[in-house]
Structure formats: structure tokens, C-alpha cells
Enzyme design. Structure first.
Site, PDB file in Angstrom:
ATOM      1  N   ASN A   1      -5.214  -4.430   6.930  1.00 36.69           N
ATOM      2  CA  ASN A   1      -5.827  -3.535   5.952  1.00 36.69           C
ATOM      3  C   ASN A   1      -4.815  -2.906   5.024  1.00 36.69           C
ATOM      4  O   ASN A   1      -3.614  -3.108   5.142  1.00 36.69           O
ATOM      5  CB  ASN A   1      -6.762  -2.524   6.609  1.00 36.69           C
ATOM      6  CG  ASN A   1      -6.061  -1.732   7.679  1.00 36.69           C
ATOM      7  OD1 ASN A   1      -4.977  -1.231   7.444  1.00 36.69           O
ATOM      8  ND2 ASN A   1      -6.665  -1.662   8.855  1.00 36.69           N
ATOM      9  N   LYS A   2      -5.387  -2.181   4.069  1.00 36.70           N
ATOM     10  CA  LYS A   2      -4.584  -1.685   2.953  1.00 36.70           C
ATOM     11  C   LYS A   2      -3.348  -0.915   3.364  1.00 36.70           C
ATOM     12  O   LYS A   2      -2.354  -0.920   2.677  1.00 36.70           O
ATOM     13  CB  LYS A   2      -5.452  -0.804   2.052  1.00 36.70           C
ATOM     14  CG  LYS A   2      -6.591  -1.576   1.445  1.00 36.70           C
ATOM     15  CD  LYS A   2      -7.201  -0.860   0.275  1.00 36.70           C
ATOM     16  CE  LYS A   2      -8.218  -1.784  -0.370  1.00 36.70           C
ATOM     17  NZ  LYS A   2      -8.580  -1.444  -1.715  1.00 36.70           N
ATOM     18  N   ARG A   3      -3.462  -0.207   4.476  1.00 41.68           N
ATOM     19  CA  ARG A   3      -2.335   0.650   4.843  1.00 41.68           C
ATOM     20  C   ARG A   3      -1.268  -0.069   5.658  1.00 41.68           C
ATOM     21  O   ARG A   3      -0.168   0.440   5.835  1.00 41.68           O
ATOM     22  CB  ARG A   3      -2.852   1.867   5.609  1.00 41.68           C
ATOM     23  CG  ARG A   3      -3.559   2.796   4.687  1.00 41.68           C
ATOM     24  CD  ARG A   3      -4.189   3.963   5.364  1.00 41.68           C
ATOM     25  NE  ARG A   3      -5.099   4.590   4.427  1.00 41.68           N
ATOM     26  CZ  ARG A   3      -4.732   5.402   3.472  1.00 41.68           C
ATOM     27  NH1 ARG A   3      -3.472   5.728   3.327  1.00 41.68           N
ATOM     28  NH2 ARG A   3      -5.626   5.918   2.651  1.00 41.68           N
TER      29      ARG A   3
END
Ligand code: GLU
Length: 504
Positions: free
Chosen positions: A263-265
Site C-alpha cells: 500500500n501507499k505507505r
């Protein structure tokens, strides 16, 4: 499908930077379109204005451009199915929601968010999950439960409302996915999803289906996270009486280690980018472009994360990908993202690029350091060291000593390699080289090696001390290539400076 033409769309929502999983979805759509002489459409799904992020739309377009994914129809390109931004299509959807209401496939609902929250909480307290659907809808506030006149006055009195899909109870919804095969879901597991709101905006589901229909999309290729929406989408096609497109839900990209999707993080936390380009707004994030990846290497790496050619081939140009791609060869389980493999791809591409093109990029980096060098000399240098790097920017670490003579001499190396006789040996090497006119790598190598043999000194003893004086450390390519590049004068200067400093 109204005609047999392949028309696919990438339909991102401009809610932030485009994740590499999104780029892969765009790529597979693009490859599929090109393979089948079809059209690749970019549609911006911005119906949810509360999630709109400034700059995201441009970022998406710039990312596709950098990757070499060319849009045939879209916001910038235009096309005969536009507008391609959903917020500009606002006027289109009302007619379709009215049609569903008229056919009995949708209904107005007036329950307030507070009322629904309360219901949800009371269900949860009993260990149940609240679903707005057939068993409960008659007891809630909507056009199915209230009298006609009451509903009309609510709608006219501008009470906020939503329009919900009327999901029929206990029906087997049969669907086909090109990657997963046949999927069957019982309609009782589905709730009556909101399709339209009283602000005149459709939700994702309605806008997405209506636009896919109007834009004559033949294949919907998108991320697996949309699979749970497929029963509703299929039911919407059936409610409208429209022919369904083919569907293909792409498996997730997984974290390099551990469980779950990438995911994005994850990226910057785990030390690699998860976005194609640097994201400059708010919480900034690194990008593949700025990290120094070549777009063709990046695309090659992404293409193989989920699709396999069925052969051992790993290096594919965009044209080769277009030829080889097929949905049938997209796997149905998640692909683990491997940051080391990403670097490996860039390394391979760097080796395939011409030394001239790398030299040109490298000259920009040197310019920033205030260093100007002739192109043919840079080309030579690149040829000497490119095997050692994954990125053009890493060339500096491998070549700094070509441009700047050593000021310090690595103390570890001095301790280990600068022996009692080093100084006298190097003085002899200096004298030897000062008499050489042809300073080519081959000639200096021949001269020095002949001397070593005649003198019967250790090759290591000479070469290690020699490298220390020229480079300042125990690194770098072939010594005679280095001094040939530096030239006689610089080589002798470095020997003198080193001998002075290390003495003994
Ligand atoms: N707007 C959706 C997204 O952001 C599109 C999903 C679809 O392709 O249907 O991914």
C-alpha cells in the site's frame, strides 16, 4: 458489445498520487488495447468531490506519459465519447437513475446518516452486521415503505435523499471473469447500494456503469479490489437491459515481505518508491523517475508482476510486450513486489543503452557539480564502469576520482597495502611511466608488467600501491584504463602527490 471493437479504459479517481498497482492496471489495459488494435481511454472518475486532491489528475497523466502509455481518448486527447472527466458529465446520469426508478430497480431513501448509524450500532451490539436490503428495507424510510404522497412531499421539500439499487433477494448472480472464471454470488449477500445523491451527483457505481456503456467499453480490466462490486455492476447492466462488457480483475501487488497488499505507505517506509513520479504535495513521496529508473525498465518490471510470457524471457520492450501480452497469462494470485528485482531490471537496461546516451545523462549530473568534460571522454568512462551500476546517478560514486585527484588516502588501505618498499617501487614506476609516450592502456600495461617481471617483484605489491596513489582507495576499474584516461601528466602528478604524502 455493440460492435466488436476493443475499447478499454483506465478510470482512476484523482485522490492522490497514482500507485504502481494503478500504473500496472493502466499498462495491462494499454497492452490489451494495442494487441487487439483497440482504443485505450483515460477516464477521470471524480464524482466524489470530497476526495478530490489538487494536482492528482495532472500527476496521473504525467505518469502515463513518462511510462510511454499513450492515451487514445481522454481529457487532453479528446475523442468522440467525451467528456472524459465525470464531473463534466454530471447532466448525463439523472436520466439513467430515473430510468431505473421507473423500471422498479431503484428507489428513493430518506434515512438520515444519524438514523443509519444508530441502526448499525444496535446491530453491532447484537453481534450482527446491518445491511440495507430486502429483509429490512420495508421498515426503513424510503419510497417502498412510505406512501406516494409522503415521498413526493419529502422530495419536493428538499429533504436530502439518496437513490438506492433494489437488489432482489436470494438470486444467484452468475458472472464471468476472464482471470477467475465463473463466479457466483447470492444476491442476499449484497446491500442496496447508493447510486445517486440529492446533490445531483451519481456515486462511483452508477457513473462507472453508465460511462462504460456510453463509451462502448468492451473489456473492464481493473484491480481485484473492485471484484466485490462486480455483482452490483452486473445487476445494473441487467437492470438497464444492456450487454455486459467482459471483466478481468487483476490480482493484487503484495508487500516484498510479510502479509498483505503493497500500500501507499509501504514504499518509503521499506526503502523504495510505490509511485511512478515524485509526489510533491502535502505528505511528499519518492518516485521511480526521480530515483533514476528508466521508464522502459520500470514498465518491463511492472508488466511481469502478474503476467508471465510462458517463456524464460524477462527483458521486453513495449513493442514486445504488446505482441506477447494476453489476459489468459495473467495469474490469479497476488504478485510479491521485489525492490531488488526492480533494480536488476534497471541494471539490465542500463547495460543495453548506448554509452553515448548514458554519457549525455551523466554530463547533466556532472554539470551540477561544476564539471565539464568532453563527450568522447565521458563515453569512454561510461564504458569502463557501467557494469558496476544500476543507475546513471551511481556513476559518480564509481568515477569521482577520475575528476578529482585524491586528497586523502584511505587509512585502512594505507595500513594494509603501503609497505616498506612501496615508496621506492612507486618511484621506479614513476620514472618508468615518465619515459612512455604512448599512454594507451595496452602500452602502459605492457611496459609496467614487463618491468614487474624483470624486476621480479610481486604484481600485487606494485598494483595495490599504484592504485592507492592514483585513486586514493582500493577501488575502481582496470588500473591501466584509469591512467590512460587520466593521461600522462595527471598520472605523474598523482604519483608525486601521493609519494609526498605517504613518504616512508
Ligand atoms: N475509479 C475507480 C478507481 O479509482 C475505477 C474502478 C474501475 O476501474 O471500475 O480505481
Amino acid at each position: 458489445m455493440t460492435n466488436n471493437k476493443v475499447r478499454v479504459r483506465f478510470a482512476p479517481s484523482p485522490t492522490g498520487p497514482l500507485h504502481i498497482g494503478g500504473v500496472r492496471t493502466a499498462l495491462y489495459n494499454y497492452l490489451f488495447a494495442k494487441k487487439n488494435n483497440g482504443t485505450f481511454i483515460l477516464r477521470i472518475e471524480d464524482t466524489d468531490q470530497t476526495r478530490y486532491v489538487e494536482g492528482a489528475e495532472d500527476y496521473i497523466m504525467e505518469s502515463l506519459e513518462w511510462c510511454g502509455i499513450k492515451v487514445d481518448e481522454g481529457v487532453r486527447e479528446g475523442g468522440s465519447y467525451g467528456p472524459y472527466r465525470q464531473s463534466e458529465r454530471k447532466g448525463i446520469y439523472r436520466k439513467y437513475i430515473d430510468e431505473l426508478i421507473e423500471k422498479g430497480w431503484a428507489y428513493y431513501a430518506f434515512d438520515t446518516p444519524e438514523e443509519l448509524d444508530e441502526l448499525r450500532n444496535s446491530y453491532e451490539a447484537r453481534g450482527d452486521k446491518f445491511m440495507y436490503n430486502a429483509p429490512v428495507r420495508d421498515n426503513l424510510k424510503n419510497t417502498l415503505s412510505l406512501g406516494k404522497s409522503e415521498c413526493e412531499s419529502l422530495i419536493d421539500g428538499s429533504v436530502p435523499y439518496v437513490v438506492r439499487f433494489k437488489m432482489p433477494p436470494d438470486e444467484e448472480i452468475k458472472m464471468t471473469d476472464l482471470i477467475r472464471g465463473d463466479v457466483v454470488v447470492n444476491s442476499s449477500t449484497q446491500d442496496d447500494k447508493i447510486l445517486f445523491k440529492s446533490d445531483g451527483m451519481p456515486t462511483y457505481h452508477l457513473a462507472n456503469i453508465v460511462d462504460d456503456y456510453l463509451m462502448e467499453i468492451s473489456h473492464v480490466i481493473r484491480g481485484e479490489e473492485w471484484l466485490p462490486s462486480l455483482p452490483l455492476h452486473v445487476m445494473l447492466y441487467r437492470a438497464f437491459g444492456w450487454e455486459e462488457p467482459e471483466f478481468a480483475h487483476l490480482p493484487l501487488l503484495l508487500k516484498p515481505t510479510g502479509k498483505g497488499k503493497l500500500n501507499k505507505r509501504d514504499g518509503d517506509k521499506m526503502g523504495f518508491p510505490v509511485f511512478p513520479l515524485y509526489w510533491p504535495y502535502g505528505e511528499t513521496a519518492s518516485g521511480y523517475r526521480e530515483e533514476g529508473y528508466f521508464p522502459d525498465a520500470f514498465i518491463n518490471m511492472l508488466a511481469l508482476l502478474g503476467w508471465n510470457p510462458g517463456t524464460e524471457q524477462e527483458i521486453f520492450s513495449m513493442e514486445e510486450l504488446t505482441d506477447a501480452f494476453s489476459i489468459e497469462r495473467v495469474g490469479n494470485s497476488g504478485s510479491r513486489f521485489d525492490p531488488e528485482k526492480a533494480k536488476w531490471f534497471n541494471h539490465q537496461y542500463l547495460q543495453m543503452k548506448s554509452d553515448e546516451s548514458i554519457a549525455l545523462e551523466f554530463s547533466e549530473i556532472l554539470k551540477d557539480k561544476g564539471i565539464e568534460e568532453k563527450t568522447d571522454r565521458l563515453v569512454q568512462l561510461v564504458g569502463m564502469v557501467k557494469e558496476r551500476v544500476n543507475f546513471v546517478k551511481d556513476l559518480w560514486e564509481q568515477t569521482d576520482f577520475f575528476f578529482v585527484a585524491p586528497k586523502e588516502y584511505d587509512p585502512q588501505v594505507v595500513k594494509k597495502r603501503w609497505k616498506e618498499d612501496s615508496s621506492s617501487l612507486m618511484k621506479e614506476v614513476r620514472a618508468l611511466l615518465s619515459s612512455v609516450d604512448d599512454f594507451s592502456s595496452e602500452n602502459t600495461e605492457r611496459v609496467v608488467k614487463t618491468w614487474i617481471e624483470e624486476k621480479e617483484v610481486g604484481m600485487g605489491a606494485v598494483m595495490n600501491a599504484f592504485r592507492l596513489l592514483i585513486v586514493g582507495a582500493a577501488r575502481g576499474p582496470h588500473m591501466f584504463n584509469i591512467i590512460s584516461w587520466l593521461g600522462k601528466e595527471e598520472t605523474l602528478n598523482r604519483l608525486d602527490a601521493g609519494l609526498k604524502k605517504l613518504k616512508k
